[in-house]
Design an enzyme around this catalytic site. Structure first.
Site, PDB file in Angstrom:
ATOM      1  N   GLU A  49       0.769  -1.109   0.041  1.00 45.06           N
ATOM      2  CA  GLU A  49       0.056   0.084  -0.110  1.00 45.06           C
ATOM      3  C   GLU A  49       0.838   1.124  -0.058  1.00 45.06           C
ATOM      4  O   GLU A  49       0.523   2.106  -0.699  1.00 45.06           O
ATOM      5  CB  GLU A  49      -1.011   0.111   1.104  1.00 45.06           C
ATOM      6  CG  GLU A  49      -1.821  -1.187   1.071  1.00 45.06           C
ATOM      7  CD  GLU A  49      -2.911  -0.785  -0.135  1.00 45.06           C
ATOM      8  OE1 GLU A  49      -3.164   0.353  -0.619  1.00 45.06           O
ATOM      9  OE2 GLU A  49      -3.513  -1.655  -0.566  1.00 45.06           O
ATOM     10  N   TYR A 126      -6.483   6.645   4.118  1.00 46.76           N
ATOM     11  CA  TYR A 126      -6.630   5.695   3.132  1.00 46.76           C
ATOM     12  C   TYR A 126      -6.004   4.273   3.333  1.00 46.76           C
ATOM     13  O   TYR A 126      -6.426   3.174   3.289  1.00 46.76           O
ATOM     14  CB  TYR A 126      -6.701   6.197   1.717  1.00 46.76           C
ATOM     15  CG  TYR A 126      -6.484   5.129   0.837  1.00 46.76           C
ATOM     16  CD1 TYR A 126      -7.455   4.559   0.220  1.00 46.76           C
ATOM     17  CD2 TYR A 126      -5.073   4.607   0.445  1.00 46.76           C
ATOM     18  CE1 TYR A 126      -7.457   3.545  -0.572  1.00 46.76           C
ATOM     19  CE2 TYR A 126      -5.069   3.542  -0.218  1.00 46.76           C
ATOM     20  CZ  TYR A 126      -5.929   2.980  -0.853  1.00 46.76           C
ATOM     21  OH  TYR A 126      -5.909   1.936  -1.580  1.00 46.76           O
ATOM     22  N   ASP A 144      -9.744   5.027  -2.370  1.00 48.30           N
ATOM     23  CA  ASP A 144      -8.738   5.867  -3.387  1.00 48.30           C
ATOM     24  C   ASP A 144      -9.604   6.782  -4.409  1.00 48.30           C
ATOM     25  O   ASP A 144     -10.709   6.783  -4.427  1.00 48.30           O
ATOM     26  CB  ASP A 144      -7.858   4.688  -3.684  1.00 48.30           C
ATOM     27  CG  ASP A 144      -8.258   3.997  -4.897  1.00 48.30           C
ATOM     28  OD1 ASP A 144      -9.181   3.941  -5.366  1.00 48.30           O
ATOM     29  OD2 ASP A 144      -7.367   3.003  -5.298  1.00 48.30           O
TER      30      ASP A 144
END
Ligand code: ADE
Length: 256
Positions: A49, A126, A144
């Site tokens: 990520e 996020y 996102d």
């Protein structure tokens, strides 16, 4: 927010709407084969990520695999010298992420995974939601830009189960500028069928060129320790402010 229309029950017993069921059925046939989808290891998911925050999927895949071969656990990464971490990051861009990931690994080594994942350096809402969902099975939908676009265009509220499917739909079909509505499983129920988004404001020329100067200066220091007066002084000051280089007695080097 729309109520789930025509609710159905998923294999896990959750009630899901028909739109989400259609999306999940499409994902069953069209899912991209991405290495971080084969694990629930929080450290591996965190690495993916953070890399994906500002780097495209195709560029991330080989670098993610190489990273995990080199540092298979958070402790292995935490114990590595910062200089090695910065060198390994080269080519991914936005180098501050390398240091944040290193510090996050040190946090995990020393204190374990925090309840509030945004306490980890480099982890905003996020990334915390993605890590929460993909690694810890939390009922949160990471939003996102791709996921937000699909929600906005369809006007539909999806559940956390749809996260990966939404990412794929947004990245491969529901594209911002040229949506491929002819390939979209949700086309028949989409109020935005055939519409495209206006271009977003791009990074300014100044921001872009300064970022490049920083990147080029860091690459010179990655090659070898340099004299300060060989280098772009504004870029050195900015890199030093972020802890990516150390300046001492006219010499610029990577942190140890
Ligand atoms: N972008 C951000 N996170 C992602 C993920 N887990 N899979 C694909 N693209 C992503």
């Amino acid at each position: 927010m729309e109520e789930p229309d025509n609710p159905r029950t998923s294999p896990s017993g959750h009630t899901i709407g028909a739109v989400e069921a259609t999306l999940l059925a499409w994902y069953g046939t069209a899912a991209r084969d991405l290495p971080w989808r084969k694990t629930r290891n929080p450290y591996a998911i965190l690495v993916s990520e953070v890399m994906l925050q500002q780097t495209q999927v195709e560029r991330v895949v080989p670098r993610y695999e190489r990273w995990l071969r080199r540092w298979a656990t958070a402790t292995a990464l935490a114990d590595a010298p910062a200089a090695d971490v910065i060198v390994e990051w080269q080519g991914l861009g936005y180098n501050r992420r390398a240091l944040s990931l290193h510090r996050a690994a040190q946090h995990v080594r020393d204190e374990g995974w925090p309840e509030d994942l945004t306490r980890l350096p480099g982890v905003g809402p996020y990334t915390a939601a993605a890590l929460g969902n993909f690694a810890f099975g939390e009922d949160v939908l990471p939003r996102d830009v791709n996921v937000e676009r699909v929600e906005r265009r369809t006007g539909h509220a999806f559940t956390a189960r749809a996260a990966q499917a939404l990412m794929d739909l947004g990245a491969t079909v529901c594209l911002a500028r040229v949506p491929r509505c002819g390939h979209c499983p949700l086309a028949s129920e989409c109020p935005s069928l055939g519409t495209r988004d206006e271009p977003l404001r791009r990074q300014s020329r100044f921001e872009g060129s300064f970022r490049q100067r920083r990147g080029a200066t860091l690459r010179l220091v990655v090659e070898r320790t340099r004299w300060e007066d060989e280098l772009d002084s504004d870029a050195v000051a900015s890199l030093a402010g972020d802890g990516l280089v150390i300046v001492c007695e006219g010499v610029v080097r990577l942190p140890s």
